[in-house]
Design a protein around this motif. Structure first.
Motif, PDB file in Angstrom:
ATOM      1  N   ARG A  79      38.790  31.723  41.232  1.00 22.54           N
ATOM      2  CA  ARG A  79      39.858  32.044  42.240  1.00 22.54           C
ATOM      3  C   ARG A  79      39.057  33.773  42.726  1.00 22.54           C
ATOM      4  NH1 ARG A  79      44.796  30.678  43.086  1.00 22.54           N
ATOM      5  NH2 ARG A  79      45.590  32.560  43.252  1.00 22.54           N
ATOM      6  N   ARG A  80      38.644  34.415  41.577  1.00 24.96           N
ATOM      7  CA  ARG A  80      38.113  35.698  42.065  1.00 24.96           C
ATOM      8  C   ARG A  80      36.751  35.672  42.899  1.00 24.96           C
ATOM      9  NH1 ARG A  80      39.928  40.394  39.513  1.00 24.96           N
ATOM     10  NH2 ARG A  80      41.733  40.137  38.318  1.00 24.96           N
ATOM     11  N   ALA A 100      46.447  37.572  51.051  1.00 26.10           N
ATOM     12  CA  ALA A 100      47.121  36.732  49.789  1.00 26.10           C
ATOM     13  C   ALA A 100      46.408  37.357  48.368  1.00 26.10           C
ATOM     14  CB  ALA A 100      46.304  35.327  49.960  1.00 26.10           C
ATOM     15  N   ARG A 101      45.846  36.684  47.399  1.00 27.54           N
ATOM     16  CA  ARG A 101      45.550  37.107  46.200  1.00 27.54           C
ATOM     17  C   ARG A 101      44.613  38.340  46.235  1.00 27.54           C
ATOM     18  NH1 ARG A 101      43.041  31.993  46.844  1.00 27.54           N
ATOM     19  NH2 ARG A 101      40.750  32.279  46.640  1.00 27.54           N
ATOM     20  N   SER A 102      43.889  38.440  47.228  1.00 21.53           N
ATOM     21  CA  SER A 102      42.920  39.640  47.391  1.00 21.53           C
ATOM     22  C   SER A 102      43.688  40.968  47.084  1.00 21.53           C
ATOM     23  CB  SER A 102      42.124  39.560  48.695  1.00 21.53           C
ATOM     24  OG  SER A 102      41.470  38.384  48.665  1.00 21.53           O
ATOM     25  N   ALA A 104      46.311  41.264  45.386  1.00 20.89           N
ATOM     26  CA  ALA A 104      46.710  41.520  44.045  1.00 20.89           C
ATOM     27  C   ALA A 104      45.408  41.893  43.150  1.00 20.89           C
ATOM     28  CB  ALA A 104      47.243  40.191  43.573  1.00 20.89           C
ATOM     29  N   TYR A 105      44.176  41.526  43.578  1.00 19.09           N
ATOM     30  CA  TYR A 105      43.067  41.841  42.894  1.00 19.09           C
ATOM     31  C   TYR A 105      42.721  43.087  43.133  1.00 19.09           C
ATOM     32  CZ  TYR A 105      42.819  36.780  41.709  1.00 19.09           C
ATOM     33  OH  TYR A 105      43.088  35.600  40.762  1.00 19.09           O
TER      34      TYR A 105
END
Length: 248
Positions: A79-80, A100-102, A104-105
């Motif tokens: 995912r990363r 999106a998840r970017s 959160a990272y």
């Protein structure tokens, strides 16, 4: 090379001054590590089962725990390795904004001046088309189209929205217009290199050998089938990348 340059420059006249594209930022190192972990974790799991079946709880339990940890770590790494971004290309900069998840990272918006771009390449893979942007100061950027189903409805119809290849070729044309030398800007991928072509010819030879083995008495037909399968995978990617180079 002149045909390549003119083809690369054409998109700038066919699209608005600002282009946008929903992409994923590919971190190949993390991706390879995420793929290798379960590949090595499965044999460790098999070894754990063998030790447990022999009653060796210490080795069996330790290997079992190790294999489960390896497989559990693979998914977060994968995912990363593929971070969603919104790319915005103007005549001056390429901007990557996290989505999106970017977010959160902790990925931050980054502007890349076109004057900092030293090279451009394309790669056709089983998962789709990738573009590679080589920078004078910083690591190479590898970008691919984000799956359409993952794009929020609110951003699915942004003005100037294009796919990765269109964005990349327009960027290449804009960089060329700044006076960058075309010979150093275009970067062939592995399949377009001498080694890639040599490996393709080797695969063609192995496929021919597979045909011959089908008629050799005593040789199982699956030997030729395996040769066709593994060489066909490479030749398919090789031909896709040759067509991509011809159409660029």
């Amino acid at each position: 090379m002149s045909a390549h340059v003119s083809a690369a420059a054409n998109p700038t006249s066919n699209h608005p001054a600002t282009l946008r594209s929903h992409l994923v930022l590919v971190r190949m190192g993390l991706m390879i590590f995420g793929i290798l972990l379960p590949a090595f974790g499965l044999p460790v799991l098999i070894g754990a089962c063998l030790f447990l079946s022999d009653g060796n709880m210490a080795w069996g339990g330790g290997l079992l725990l190790t294999s489960l940890l390896m497989m559990a770590a693979a998914w977060p790494l994968l995912r990363r390795s593929m971070l969603p971004v919104l790319a915005t290309l103007t005549p001056k900069i390429l901007r990557l904004e996290p989505r999106a998840r970017s977010i959160a990272y902790g990925l931050q918006p980054i502007d890349y001046p076109l004057s900092d771009i030293a090279g451009y390449g394309e790669l056709a893979s089983q998962g789709g088309d990738h573009i590679k942007i080589y920078l004078n100061h910083g690591p190479m950027l590898q970008l691919a189209d984000r799956p359409k189903k993952a794009i929020p409805a609110a951003e699915a119809h942004l003005p100037g929205l294009v796919d990765a290849l269109t964005l990349g070729r327009t960027l290449q044309g804009q960089v060329l217009e700044t006076g960058a030398p075309a010979e150093s800007l275009h970067r062939p991928n592995f399949y377009q290199s001498g080694l890639g072509r040599a490996l393709a010819w080797l695969c063609y030879g192995l496929m021919a050998l597979g045909v011959v083995l089908l008629f050799v008495p005593g040789v199982d037909w699956t030997v030729g089938l395996r040769l066709f399968t593994f060489t066909g995978l490479y030749i398919g990617l090789y031909q896709r990348n040759q067509r991509a180079a011809a159409g660029a």
